[in-house]
Design an enzyme around this catalytic site. Structure first.
Site, PDB file in Angstrom:
ATOM      1  N   ARG A  96      -7.473  -2.934   9.934  1.00  0.00           N
ATOM      2  CA  ARG A  96      -6.475  -3.823  10.556  1.00  0.00           C
ATOM      3  C   ARG A  96      -7.020  -4.485  11.824  1.00  0.00           C
ATOM      4  O   ARG A  96      -6.647  -5.607  12.151  1.00  0.00           O
ATOM      5  CB  ARG A  96      -5.181  -3.065  10.842  1.00  0.00           C
ATOM      6  N   ASP A 137       1.927  -0.613  12.180  1.00  0.00           N
ATOM      7  CA  ASP A 137       0.669  -1.104  11.600  1.00  0.00           C
ATOM      8  C   ASP A 137       0.377  -2.556  11.995  1.00  0.00           C
ATOM      9  O   ASP A 137      -0.744  -3.043  11.822  1.00  0.00           O
ATOM     10  CB  ASP A 137       0.708  -0.991  10.068  1.00  0.00           C
ATOM     11  N   ARG A 177      -6.272   2.605  18.284  1.00  0.00           N
ATOM     12  CA  ARG A 177      -6.005   1.148  18.281  1.00  0.00           C
ATOM     13  C   ARG A 177      -5.715   0.603  19.674  1.00  0.00           C
ATOM     14  O   ARG A 177      -5.888  -0.589  19.896  1.00  0.00           O
ATOM     15  CB  ARG A 177      -4.882   0.809  17.292  1.00  0.00           C
ATOM     16  N   LYS A 225       0.833  -1.216   0.000  1.00  0.00           N
ATOM     17  CA  LYS A 225       0.000   0.000   0.000  1.00  0.00           C
ATOM     18  C   LYS A 225       0.862   1.259   0.000  1.00  0.00           C
ATOM     19  O   LYS A 225       0.625   2.171  -0.789  1.00  0.00           O
ATOM     20  CB  LYS A 225      -0.933  -0.031   1.219  1.00  0.00           C
ATOM     21  N   ARG A 284      -8.271  12.745  12.329  1.00  0.00           N
ATOM     22  CA  ARG A 284      -6.847  12.461  12.554  1.00  0.00           C
ATOM     23  C   ARG A 284      -6.016  13.747  12.556  1.00  0.00           C
ATOM     24  O   ARG A 284      -6.376  14.724  11.908  1.00  0.00           O
ATOM     25  CB  ARG A 284      -6.369  11.450  11.509  1.00  0.00           C
ATOM     26  N   ARG A 286       2.806   5.895  -3.220  1.00  0.00           N
ATOM     27  CA  ARG A 286       3.914   6.742  -3.679  1.00  0.00           C
ATOM     28  C   ARG A 286       4.063   6.691  -5.189  1.00  0.00           C
ATOM     29  O   ARG A 286       4.364   7.710  -5.816  1.00  0.00           O
ATOM     30  CB  ARG A 286       5.206   6.340  -2.960  1.00  0.00           C
ATOM     31  N   GLY A 296      -4.970   8.251   5.280  1.00  0.00           N
ATOM     32  CA  GLY A 296      -4.033   9.201   5.874  1.00  0.00           C
ATOM     33  C   GLY A 296      -2.835   9.447   4.975  1.00  0.00           C
ATOM     34  O   GLY A 296      -2.345  10.570   4.859  1.00  0.00           O
TER      35      GLY A 296
HETATM   36  C1  S3P Z   1       2.362   5.146   6.172  1.00  0.00           C
HETATM   37  C2  S3P Z   1       2.945   5.609   7.332  1.00  0.00           C
HETATM   38  C3  S3P Z   1       2.461   5.246   8.681  1.00  0.00           C
HETATM   39  C4  S3P Z   1       1.546   4.033   8.634  1.00  0.00           C
HETATM   40  C5  S3P Z   1       0.533   4.128   7.526  1.00  0.00           C
HETATM   41  C6  S3P Z   1       1.222   4.228   6.186  1.00  0.00           C
HETATM   42  C7  S3P Z   1       2.933   5.586   4.880  1.00  0.00           C
HETATM   43  O1  S3P Z   1       1.752   6.350   9.224  1.00  0.00           O
HETATM   44  O2  S3P Z   1       0.903   3.868   9.879  1.00  0.00           O
HETATM   45  O3  S3P Z   1      -0.314   2.997   7.529  1.00  0.00           O
HETATM   46  O4  S3P Z   1       2.635   4.967   3.834  1.00  0.00           O
HETATM   47  O5  S3P Z   1       3.705   6.549   4.882  1.00  0.00           O
HETATM   48  P1  S3P Z   1       2.483   7.553  10.013  1.00  0.00           P
HETATM   49  O6  S3P Z   1       3.370   8.262   9.085  1.00  0.00           O
HETATM   50  O7  S3P Z   1       1.375   8.432  10.513  1.00  0.00           O
HETATM   51  O8  S3P Z   1       3.215   6.881  11.143  1.00  0.00           O
END
Ligand code: S3P
Length: 433
Positions: A389, A314, A345, A21, A121, A26, A93
């Protein structure tokens, strides 16, 4: 949709999963900033990553899905244009934080938002550094959360120390810095996943990566190149957990992403007594990749704390499930960030451990779990808290204890739409109603 799982035996077979993911996001967000054509193979077609693709299309990026591949005709960040519509990023996020970095350096106004969970968030962590760079990022409801209104334009490089280890915040700043005047320095005390840095290097960017500092200059030209997305490590972790907990199991998961900034779970699993082997270790587009062969395992409790936390963040719901069936005590420390994920969580895990009858303690920065204290019941009713999750982690409890129902699991489509099919494929007894 709810998951129903039943006692299972002998999980076995070979599994090939969709792409990671984090890397799929990216690829979707960074390739349109490059010049040239590129094809992405094994992209994760899930709701979160599709939201990243759709957002870039709204900005005018030329992206086509051809069979299982994603084709990009990239013409650089200057070819991206503001859109009159607000950009919706669902539950993701990663999408909202990374794209805010990109939008900050495009001339114009943008509004970004998401679903209820995403709009709860914390966003101050990206608002502050992006504003320091010269963007105007504002929380529309003045609560430091989305929806955000972004006025992008000319940016300048900054020096920024990450207060919380976060790959999303780090990446938002790096993506803004690509198109800023001068140099940007990011100090990172504890290293979070580094896929953005690796992908940018692969695409020709000049980034200096020190032990705890990243430096880059703005105005670099990136060259589009094909990307093969290794299978998602976080999804593989569900299969590892399922096989470890189910008797007489032996499962191979092929071509999984094994970037050390992601594989804290394997280290913790090994320390708990988890049995696995890594096969065919190699590199693909500047990322480590290999297959994982995992066996049923007899587990013991451990402590996880400090620098491993961002590399396992995660997978902590899965550590909690493993800990519930391990001999002795498991302590999870330094993991306050768990409160700001798709659900809180710490609370979601605790609620479901309570339903199992497990003895546990909630701590400010994590949890203490006493293994093998579950109570044998006719059925167990877990709740997902609309968090993919949590839904998948507690579904696995049914493979051991029988008759599990996890309520409200639709959000699994955000990261692992094939979860049921994959679990059935290795002999796991799972259904949905
Ligand atoms: C992610 C970074 C993490 C992770 C999220 C994916 C990413 O979050 O928990 O599932 O792809 O950059 P944080 O940057 O908030 O720690």
């Amino acid at each position: 949709m709810d998951f129903i799982t039943k006692k299972s035996n002998k999980l076995n077979g070979r599994v090939k999963l969709q792409g990671d993911k984090s890397i799929s996001h990216r690829a979707a967000l960074i390739l349109p900033l490059c010049h040239g054509d590129a094809v992405v193979k094994n992209f994760l077609f899930a709701e979160d990553t599709m939201n990243s693709l759709k957002a870039m299309r709204m900005l005018g990026a030329d992206i086509k899905i051809v069979n299982d591949e994603v084709h990009f005709k990239a013409r650089g960040i200057k070819s991206l244009k503001p859109t009159v519509k607000s950009i919706y990023l669902g539950n993701s996020g990663t999408s909202i934080r990374l794209i805010s970095g990109i939008l900050s350096s495009i001339d114009g106004y943008f509004a970004v938002y998401g679903d209820d969970s995403l709009c709860k968030r914390p966003m101050k962590r990206i608002i502050d550094p992006l504003n320091m760079m010269g963007a105007r990022v504002k929380s529309i409801l003045n609560n430091d959360k989305a929806p955000l209104l972004i006025k992008g334009g000319k940016l300048k490089g900054i020096e920024h120390s990450l207060e919380v280890p976060s790959a999303q915040v780090k990446s938002a700043i790096i993506l803004a810095a690509l198109n800023a005047e001068g140099e940007t320095k990011i100090k990172e005390k504890v290293k979070a996943r580094d896929h953005t840095e690796r992908m940018l290097k692969y695409l020709g960017a000049d980034l200096e990566i020190g032990k705890d500092e990243i430096r880059l200059r703005g105005g670099q030209k990136l060259q589009a190149r094909d990307i093969f997305v290794p299978s998602d490590f976080s999804s593989a972790a569900f299969i590892i957990t399922a096989a470890a907990l189910t008797e007489n199991s032996e499962v191979i998961i092929e071509d999984v992403l094994l970037n050390p900034t992601r594989t804290g779970f394997l280290e913790a699993f090994r320390d708990m007594g988890g049995q696995f082997e890594i096969l065919d270790l190699r590199e693909a587009n500047n990322e480590l990749i290999g297959s994982i062969k995992v066996y049923s395992s007899k587990l013991k409790g451990i402590t996880i704390e400090g620098a491993i936390i961002p590399r396992i963040i995660d997978e902590i719901p899965l550590i909690a499930v493993l800990a519930a069936f391990a001999e002795g005590e498991t302590l999870i420390k330094d993991a306050q960030e768990l409160k700001y994920k798709e659900s809180n969580r710490i609370e979601s895990i605790a609620y479901n451990l309570k339903e199992m009858g497990i003895e546990y303690e909630i701590r400010e920065d994590g949890l203490k779990i006493l293994g093998n204290t579950f109570v044998v019941k006719d059925k167990y009713n877990f709740y997902s808290f609309k968090d993919h999750r949590i839904a998948m982690a507690f579904a696995l409890v049914g493979f051991v204890l029988d008759n599990v129902r996890v309520y409200d699991c639709d959000n699994v489509r955000t990261s692992f739409p094939d979860f049921i099919k994959v679990m059935e494929g290795i002999n796991g007894k799972i259904n949905m109603i």
